[in-house]
Motif scaffolding. Structure first.
Motif, PDB file in Angstrom:
ATOM      1  N   HIS A  37       0.842  -1.190   0.000  1.00 27.75           N
ATOM      2  CA  HIS A  37       0.000   0.000   0.000  1.00 27.75           C
ATOM      3  C   HIS A  37       0.881   1.244   0.000  1.00 27.75           C
ATOM      4  O   HIS A  37       1.844   1.337   0.727  1.00 27.75           O
ATOM      5  CB  HIS A  37      -0.903   0.018   1.236  1.00 27.75           C
ATOM      6  CG  HIS A  37      -1.946  -1.037   1.184  1.00 27.75           C
ATOM      7  ND1 HIS A  37      -3.143  -0.851   0.548  1.00 27.75           N
ATOM      8  CD2 HIS A  37      -1.961  -2.302   1.655  1.00 27.75           C
ATOM      9  CE1 HIS A  37      -3.846  -1.938   0.649  1.00 27.75           C
ATOM     10  NE2 HIS A  37      -3.155  -2.846   1.314  1.00 27.75           N
ATOM     11  N   TYR A  89     -16.979   7.765   2.789  1.00 26.91           N
ATOM     12  CA  TYR A  89     -17.169   6.914   1.613  1.00 26.91           C
ATOM     13  C   TYR A  89     -17.833   7.714   0.502  1.00 26.91           C
ATOM     14  O   TYR A  89     -18.311   8.823   0.715  1.00 26.91           O
ATOM     15  CB  TYR A  89     -18.006   5.671   1.946  1.00 26.91           C
ATOM     16  CG  TYR A  89     -19.338   5.981   2.578  1.00 26.91           C
ATOM     17  CD1 TYR A  89     -20.481   6.169   1.806  1.00 26.91           C
ATOM     18  CD2 TYR A  89     -19.456   6.116   3.954  1.00 26.91           C
ATOM     19  CE1 TYR A  89     -21.700   6.471   2.381  1.00 26.91           C
ATOM     20  CE2 TYR A  89     -20.669   6.420   4.544  1.00 26.91           C
ATOM     21  CZ  TYR A  89     -21.787   6.594   3.751  1.00 26.91           C
ATOM     22  OH  TYR A  89     -22.989   6.911   4.335  1.00 26.91           O
ATOM     23  N   GLN A 148      -5.375   2.143  -2.161  1.00 28.90           N
ATOM     24  CA  GLN A 148      -6.001   2.552  -0.905  1.00 28.90           C
ATOM     25  C   GLN A 148      -7.492   2.332  -0.866  1.00 28.90           C
ATOM     26  O   GLN A 148      -8.077   2.376   0.207  1.00 28.90           O
ATOM     27  CB  GLN A 148      -5.770   4.043  -0.666  1.00 28.90           C
ATOM     28  CG  GLN A 148      -4.516   4.358   0.059  1.00 28.90           C
ATOM     29  CD  GLN A 148      -4.577   5.784   0.560  1.00 28.90           C
ATOM     30  OE1 GLN A 148      -4.771   6.702  -0.213  1.00 28.90           O
ATOM     31  NE2 GLN A 148      -4.405   5.961   1.846  1.00 28.90           N
ATOM     32  N   THR A 149      -8.110   2.140  -1.976  1.00 33.40           N
ATOM     33  CA  THR A 149      -9.567   2.124  -2.036  1.00 33.40           C
ATOM     34  C   THR A 149     -10.139   0.725  -1.904  1.00 33.40           C
ATOM     35  O   THR A 149      -9.787  -0.172  -2.661  1.00 33.40           O
ATOM     36  CB  THR A 149     -10.051   2.747  -3.358  1.00 33.40           C
ATOM     37  OG1 THR A 149      -9.579   4.088  -3.418  1.00 33.40           O
ATOM     38  CG2 THR A 149     -11.554   2.723  -3.470  1.00 33.40           C
ATOM     39  N   HIS A 150     -11.033   0.577  -0.956  1.00 35.90           N
ATOM     40  CA  HIS A 150     -11.867  -0.611  -0.845  1.00 35.90           C
ATOM     41  C   HIS A 150     -13.138  -0.286  -1.622  1.00 35.90           C
ATOM     42  O   HIS A 150     -13.677   0.809  -1.500  1.00 35.90           O
ATOM     43  CB  HIS A 150     -12.242  -0.891   0.613  1.00 35.90           C
ATOM     44  CG  HIS A 150     -11.063  -1.008   1.523  1.00 35.90           C
ATOM     45  ND1 HIS A 150     -10.289  -2.140   1.595  1.00 35.90           N
ATOM     46  CD2 HIS A 150     -10.528  -0.132   2.397  1.00 35.90           C
ATOM     47  CE1 HIS A 150      -9.335  -1.962   2.486  1.00 35.90           C
ATOM     48  NE2 HIS A 150      -9.449  -0.741   2.990  1.00 35.90           N
ATOM     49  N   GLU A 151     -13.639  -1.232  -2.412  1.00 33.84           N
ATOM     50  CA  GLU A 151     -14.867  -0.966  -3.155  1.00 33.84           C
ATOM     51  C   GLU A 151     -15.717  -2.222  -3.219  1.00 33.84           C
ATOM     52  O   GLU A 151     -15.234  -3.326  -2.985  1.00 33.84           O
ATOM     53  CB  GLU A 151     -14.586  -0.420  -4.557  1.00 33.84           C
ATOM     54  CG  GLU A 151     -13.936  -1.398  -5.503  1.00 33.84           C
ATOM     55  CD  GLU A 151     -13.710  -0.818  -6.895  1.00 33.84           C
ATOM     56  OE1 GLU A 151     -14.552  -0.038  -7.394  1.00 33.84           O
ATOM     57  OE2 GLU A 151     -12.692  -1.148  -7.492  1.00 33.84           O
ATOM     58  N   ASP A 163      -5.115 -11.688  -5.546  1.00 39.16           N
ATOM     59  CA  ASP A 163      -4.288 -11.028  -4.529  1.00 39.16           C
ATOM     60  C   ASP A 163      -2.799 -11.192  -4.802  1.00 39.16           C
ATOM     61  O   ASP A 163      -1.969 -10.802  -4.000  1.00 39.16           O
ATOM     62  CB  ASP A 163      -4.629 -11.517  -3.125  1.00 39.16           C
ATOM     63  CG  ASP A 163      -4.206 -12.950  -2.855  1.00 39.16           C
ATOM     64  OD1 ASP A 163      -3.696 -13.640  -3.775  1.00 39.16           O
ATOM     65  OD2 ASP A 163      -4.394 -13.392  -1.701  1.00 39.16           O
ATOM     66  N   TYR A 179     -16.913  -7.900  -3.032  1.00 41.90           N
ATOM     67  CA  TYR A 179     -16.103  -6.925  -2.305  1.00 41.90           C
ATOM     68  C   TYR A 179     -14.656  -7.040  -2.768  1.00 41.90           C
ATOM     69  O   TYR A 179     -14.108  -8.136  -2.819  1.00 41.90           O
ATOM     70  CB  TYR A 179     -16.197  -7.191  -0.798  1.00 41.90           C
ATOM     71  CG  TYR A 179     -15.250  -6.350   0.028  1.00 41.90           C
ATOM     72  CD1 TYR A 179     -15.350  -4.967   0.043  1.00 41.90           C
ATOM     73  CD2 TYR A 179     -14.258  -6.943   0.787  1.00 41.90           C
ATOM     74  CE1 TYR A 179     -14.479  -4.191   0.796  1.00 41.90           C
ATOM     75  CE2 TYR A 179     -13.390  -6.180   1.557  1.00 41.90           C
ATOM     76  CZ  TYR A 179     -13.510  -4.807   1.549  1.00 41.90           C
ATOM     77  OH  TYR A 179     -12.646  -4.045   2.300  1.00 41.90           O
ATOM     78  N   PRO A 216     -11.130  -5.570  -1.673  1.00 43.91           N
ATOM     79  CA  PRO A 216     -10.319  -4.753  -0.763  1.00 43.91           C
ATOM     80  C   PRO A 216      -9.190  -4.051  -1.515  1.00 43.91           C
ATOM     81  O   PRO A 216      -8.778  -4.482  -2.597  1.00 43.91           O
ATOM     82  CB  PRO A 216      -9.737  -5.770   0.220  1.00 43.91           C
ATOM     83  CG  PRO A 216     -10.485  -7.033   0.018  1.00 43.91           C
ATOM     84  CD  PRO A 216     -11.022  -6.999  -1.376  1.00 43.91           C
ATOM     85  N   ALA A 217      -8.668  -2.995  -0.932  1.00 46.51           N
ATOM     86  CA  ALA A 217      -7.499  -2.322  -1.490  1.00 46.51           C
ATOM     87  C   ALA A 217      -6.380  -3.343  -1.661  1.00 46.51           C
ATOM     88  O   ALA A 217      -6.235  -4.270  -0.866  1.00 46.51           O
ATOM     89  CB  ALA A 217      -7.051  -1.204  -0.565  1.00 46.51           C
ATOM     90  N   THR A 241     -13.979   3.872  -0.716  1.00 48.61           N
ATOM     91  CA  THR A 241     -13.299   4.792   0.172  1.00 48.61           C
ATOM     92  C   THR A 241     -13.482   6.226  -0.342  1.00 48.61           C
ATOM     93  O   THR A 241     -13.374   6.488  -1.540  1.00 48.61           O
ATOM     94  CB  THR A 241     -11.807   4.412   0.240  1.00 48.61           C
ATOM     95  OG1 THR A 241     -11.705   3.024   0.581  1.00 48.61           O
ATOM     96  CG2 THR A 241     -11.070   5.248   1.251  1.00 48.61           C
TER      97      THR A 241
END
Length: 191
Positions: free
Chosen positions: A6, A65, A85-88, A103, A120, A122-123, A142
């Motif tokens: 990150h 958000y 950085q963004t979770h979406e 991943d 989902y 994740p960043a 985010t």
């Protein structure tokens, strides 16, 4: 390939004179206050062949958000990318969308989501999607990231996706830098 780490990037509310906000001034209240949008009244941009409509930004949520919809017809898979950085998330309101996630270690998936399904991301997860037929997706992420779609897209007032807007690589790179997104067109998903 080792997972990407990150990167520290500020995803805070952008100033009122931010070029990704200026063309849309007055559509959203730009402050945490109650409001209602009618169908199609959000901030809209065409990105490739997809219509993104921002319904809520970090400005309205004290940097918690942002929320948007994406409407598109059947199309090609978008380029693989990673948000540092963004979770979406993706919630399929209507239609069918395939989502690839990797991943770069142990998790690799391709899932076709239909009406009512949820994914989902994740960043730090490489992902891409492909619209399988006319589809509407509700998404959130985010705070601050929602205007990424304006940074790489073309402002529109259209109610439905019309035409194709392909940003040049310089525009994509600049948007990626601003919104902590790395495009990975050479990435090979295990599907």
């Amino acid at each position: 390939m080792a997972p990407l780490l990150h990167k520290e990037v500020s995803m805070t509310t952008f100033p009122a004179d931010d070029p990704d906000k200026v063309p849309f001034a007055g559509i959203l209240p730009a402050a945490p206050q109650p409001y209602v949008l009618g169908n199609g009244e959000g901030e809209k941009s065409l990105v490739f062949d997809q219509l993104f409509e921002i319904l809520l930004s970090g400005d309205e949520t004290d940097d918690q958000y942002g929320a948007w919809t994406m409407k598109a017809r059947q199309g090609d898979r978008i380029p693989a990318h990673i948000h540092l950085q963004t979770h979406e998330f993706f919630y399929v309101v209507d239609g069918e969308i395939s989502v690839w996630m990797d991943d770069q270690a142990d998790y690799h998936s391709k899932t076709t989501l239909t009406t009512g399904d949820f994914a989902y991301v994740p960043a730090g997860i490489v992902h891409a999607f492909k619209i399988e037929n006319t589809t509407t997706v509700f998404g959130a992420g985010t705070a601050g990231f929602e205007r990424f779609f304006h940074a790489i897209g073309e402002k529109t007032d259209a109610a439905e996706p019309q035409g194709v807007y392909v940003p040049d690589f310089g525009v994509m790179r600049a948007a990626g830098e601003k919104y902590a997104t790395v495009f990975m067109p050479e990435f090979q998903f295990r599907d």
